[in-house]
Design a protein around this motif. Structure first.
Motif, PDB file in Angstrom:
ATOM      1  N   ASP A  76      -5.089   3.906   6.686  1.00  0.00           N
ATOM      2  CA  ASP A  76      -5.919   4.843   6.098  1.00  0.00           C
ATOM      3  C   ASP A  76      -5.935   6.505   6.869  1.00  0.00           C
ATOM      4  OD1 ASP A  76      -8.461   4.842   4.275  1.00  0.00           O
ATOM      5  OD2 ASP A  76      -9.365   4.437   6.193  1.00  0.00           O
ATOM      6  N   LEU A  77      -6.800   7.399   6.020  1.00  0.00           N
ATOM      7  CA  LEU A  77      -6.281   8.404   6.729  1.00  0.00           C
ATOM      8  C   LEU A  77      -7.785   9.499   6.178  1.00  0.00           C
ATOM      9  CD1 LEU A  77      -2.477   9.770   5.415  1.00  0.00           C
ATOM     10  CD2 LEU A  77      -3.648   9.472   7.751  1.00  0.00           C
ATOM     11  N   PRO A  78      -8.580   8.881   7.329  1.00  0.00           N
ATOM     12  CA  PRO A  78      -9.695   9.581   6.708  1.00  0.00           C
ATOM     13  C   PRO A  78      -9.356  11.064   7.493  1.00  0.00           C
ATOM     14  CG  PRO A  78      -9.366   7.749   8.012  1.00  0.00           C
ATOM     15  CD  PRO A  78      -7.898   8.153   8.560  1.00  0.00           C
ATOM     16  N   ARG A  79     -10.724  12.132   6.862  1.00  0.00           N
ATOM     17  CA  ARG A  79     -10.845  14.035   6.978  1.00  0.00           C
ATOM     18  C   ARG A  79     -11.273  13.997   8.885  1.00  0.00           C
ATOM     19  NH1 ARG A  79     -15.607  11.798   4.674  1.00  0.00           N
ATOM     20  NH2 ARG A  79     -17.231  12.008   5.740  1.00  0.00           N
ATOM     21  N   ARG A  80     -11.508  13.397   9.681  1.00  0.00           N
ATOM     22  CA  ARG A  80     -11.485  13.007  10.649  1.00  0.00           C
ATOM     23  C   ARG A  80     -10.625  13.396  11.777  1.00  0.00           C
ATOM     24  NH1 ARG A  80     -15.845  10.663   9.854  1.00  0.00           N
ATOM     25  NH2 ARG A  80     -18.102  11.941   9.387  1.00  0.00           N
ATOM     26  N   PHE A  98      -3.519   2.291  -5.540  1.00  0.00           N
ATOM     27  CA  PHE A  98      -4.895   1.996  -4.842  1.00  0.00           C
ATOM     28  C   PHE A  98      -6.015   2.866  -4.287  1.00  0.00           C
ATOM     29  CE2 PHE A  98      -1.851  -1.775  -3.387  1.00  0.00           C
ATOM     30  CZ  PHE A  98      -2.970  -2.895  -4.575  1.00  0.00           C
ATOM     31  N   ALA A  99      -5.426   3.911  -3.164  1.00  0.00           N
ATOM     32  CA  ALA A  99      -6.513   4.921  -2.973  1.00  0.00           C
ATOM     33  C   ALA A  99      -6.516   6.040  -3.891  1.00  0.00           C
ATOM     34  CB  ALA A  99      -5.567   6.294  -2.174  1.00  0.00           C
ATOM     35  N   TRP A 159       0.846  -1.093   0.317  1.00  0.00           N
ATOM     36  CA  TRP A 159      -0.101  -0.039   0.191  1.00  0.00           C
ATOM     37  C   TRP A 159       1.168   0.992  -0.238  1.00  0.00           C
ATOM     38  CZ3 TRP A 159      -0.812  -4.864   2.842  1.00  0.00           C
ATOM     39  CH2 TRP A 159      -2.143  -5.703   2.862  1.00  0.00           C
ATOM     40  N   GLU A 174      -8.317  14.558   0.304  1.00  0.00           N
ATOM     41  CA  GLU A 174      -8.423  14.256   1.418  1.00  0.00           C
ATOM     42  C   GLU A 174      -9.198  15.419   2.921  1.00  0.00           C
ATOM     43  OE1 GLU A 174     -10.326  11.198   2.257  1.00  0.00           O
ATOM     44  OE2 GLU A 174     -10.801  11.404   4.317  1.00  0.00           O
TER      45      GLU A 174
END
Lengths: 376, 179
Positions: free
Chosen positions: A360-364, A170-171, A120, A275
């Motif tokens: 994973d790097l989510p917005r929150r 992937f992303a 990844w 993001e």
């Protein structure tokens, strides 16, 4: 005049379609996850006649870049793609492409480096090639991948320096999204056929890359260094003219979001920077004047544009998806500090490493990280 | 922006389901994104995929943390799927032959296995449940049936009859479970 077509495509598909639109002549290729779907798609296009190019299957990435160098020296427009350890295996020949002033364009689909194995995304692979003399873009959307490959060929052929177009494995590479394809006649207008000033030609024998003495070698290296810096106005011009023709804009050397009045500036590249636009919105809702500055061009590092764009007294939060081994933190922070030193003493730079090996790097999460960095 | 996560087992066609949903969004005049998570790709291992729909450009590139909808491809995964996170008012869509109660969340149920088998959509490995689930999810998201059908026809030109049959049946039989 024909209208643009909208299709669904992954980032890898976007890259393959750009290669076709660029009317590439030669594509040496060797598979490696997550890049493989680009080379597979291009090989299929050559096989079914959609793309009139020579596809050269090779036994490894060192040979892929060697074939790219040879084809480019023979005057062809050349593309190849790789990832992670494939890129590292090419390292020696990357220098031959830049030193030989060969305008190869390559996609590197960012992936963490062995060991241990990971599939990844992080950005250690491309940033480890900083000193190879290649121009490097980092893209944050499928559409930007398509647009940037076309801009990359133009810049590479104007200044005879190879260009690496990076985007996350992937992303982006396996993410299906709408893709706008401008009419081919518009792309042909933006990117005319490659007409090199010089090429290897058996009819007119000449030699290429002889041993040089220091008095000959040093000026070549100086010229390469100067010309890489001279790519900045060409990158801007390519982005502007691409916009004039297609209406699409991803930024030029940098891309910004809600930056004008920002007191806190997130600084990052690739998909996490897309993001981050959502993280900025979250922070703004919380009453924090946040903004984003994304260097689209990593090399040459767009120091002047960054210096001019940063608001007064801003705190810059550099979010690095890589390590700068031997220093605390990441490579982008080091580059940024170097650019700002003595020029913008009002700016504070803070740094965190995150998202290594595809975490994973989510917005929150990123909004929370930025808020925590404000208190450091 | 609408966010949806598919939780399934490798081999159940989660990636194709995610792609169909993103394509349906485009067909419906919106932006769509399918972002499957590719792990160790083993048949039978738990897999997931993110799907987003929006009237404006989608900037998100993470997996869906707190999705508005969770699609559970096998009822055995219900608990595991919910433990990965869901919006507190999020909706659950479960493939099961009977009603599966889920606390606190509006829940829909569709018997995708039976619908796929009856439509002749199966191989030695089992039924192709992603096709009926596509129909069911479109119904729950209020995507018009003709948009759902056109998406299938675009994906399998001239060869969509059994797919249309199965997706249509699921579209019309997916039902909300009373809590």
């Amino acid at each position: 005049m024909k209208a643009a077509e909208v299709v669904m495509g992954t980032g890898a598909r976007a890259a393959a379609l750009a290669v076709k639109s660029a009317r590439v002549d030669v594509v040496p290729g060797y598979p490696i996850t997550p890049q493989t779907s680009i080379i597979e798609a291009v090989a299929a296009m050559v096989e079914n006649g959609e793309l009139h190019a020579r596809f050269i299957p090779v036994e490894g990435e060192h040979s892929a870049m060697a074939a790219a160098v040879a084809a480019s020296a023979a005057g062809a427009r050349v593309f190849t793609a790789t990832s992670a350890n494939g890129l590292l295996y090419m390292h020696e020949v990357l220098h031959m492409a830049s030193g030989g002033r060969l305008p190869v364009v390559m996609c590197n689909v960012n992936r963490g480096i062995f060991a241990p194995w990971t599939l990844w995304a992080d950005h250690q692979d491309s940033m480890a090639q900083r000193d190879t003399g290649w121009i490097q873009y980092h893209c944050s959307s499928n559409q930007e991948v398509f647009n940037t490959i076309l801009q990359a060929f133009r810049v590479a052929e104007q200044i005879n320096i190879p260009v690496m177009v990076n985007f996350d494995g992937f992303a982006i590479s396996h993410c299906l999204m709408p893709l706008t394809l401008p009419p081919q006649e518009d792309i042909d207008r933006f990117l005319p056929p490659h007409e090199p000033e010089w090429r290897l030609d058996p009819a007119h024998p000449s030699s290429f890359s002889n041993v040089t003495n220091a008095e000959e070698y040093a000026p070549f290296r100086q010229m390469l260094s100067d010309d890489i810096m001279a790519a900045i106005p060409l990158v801007k011009q390519a982005a502007q003219e691409y916009k004039d023709i297609t209406g699409m804009w991803d930024g030029d050397t940098i891309d910004t979001y809600r930056l004008e009045d920002a007191e806190v500036v997130a600084f990052a590249v690739n998909s996490m920077a897309a993001e981050l636009k959502l993280s900025i919105d979250i922070l703004r809702q919380q009453g924090i004047k946040a903004g984003l500055l994304r260097p689209r061009l990593y090399l040459p590092f767009p120091a002047e544009d960054i210096i001019n764009a940063l608001p007064q007294n801003a705190q810059v939060m550099v979010l690095d998806r890589n390590y700068n081994f031997g220093h605390p933190g990441g490579i982008l922070a080091s580059e940024l500090k170097s650019a700002l030193f003595g020029r913008r003493n009002d700016i504070t730079v803070k740094n965190r490493v995150m998202g290594i090996g595809g975490i994973d790097l989510p917005r929150r999460f990123m909004a929370d990280e930025i808020r925590a960095m404000m208190d450091e | 922006m609408l966010e949806l996560r598919i939780n399934g087992f490798g081999g159940q066609g989660s990636v194709t389901l995610a792609h169909l949903l993103a394509q349906a969004a485009l067909e419906n005049g919106e932006q769509g994104q399918a972002l499957p998570f590719f792990g160790v790709e083993r048949r039978g291992a738990p897999v997931r995929a993110a799907v987003r729909m929006s009237s404006t450009t989608i900037h998100a590139h993470s997996q869906c943390e707190l999705p508005d909808y969770v699609v559970v491809m096998s009822e055995k995964l219900t608990e595991a799927a919910l433990s990965e996170g869901i919006n507190e008012i999020g909706t659950v869509i479960i493939n099961a032959p009977h009603a599966v109660p889920v606390k606190k969340h509006p829940t829909w149920q569709v018997d995708a296995d039976t619908i796929a088998r009856e439509a002749g959509l199966f191989s030695a490995d089992g039924p192709f449940i992603n096709i009926p689930l596509f129909g069911a999810v479109c119904r729950v998201l209020n995507i018009p049936q003709n948009v759902m059908e056109q998406t299938i026809l675009n994906k399998w030109p001239g060869n969509g009859e059994r797919n249309l049959d199965a997706a249509g049946k699921a579209y019309n039989t997916v039902k909300q479970i009373n809590i």
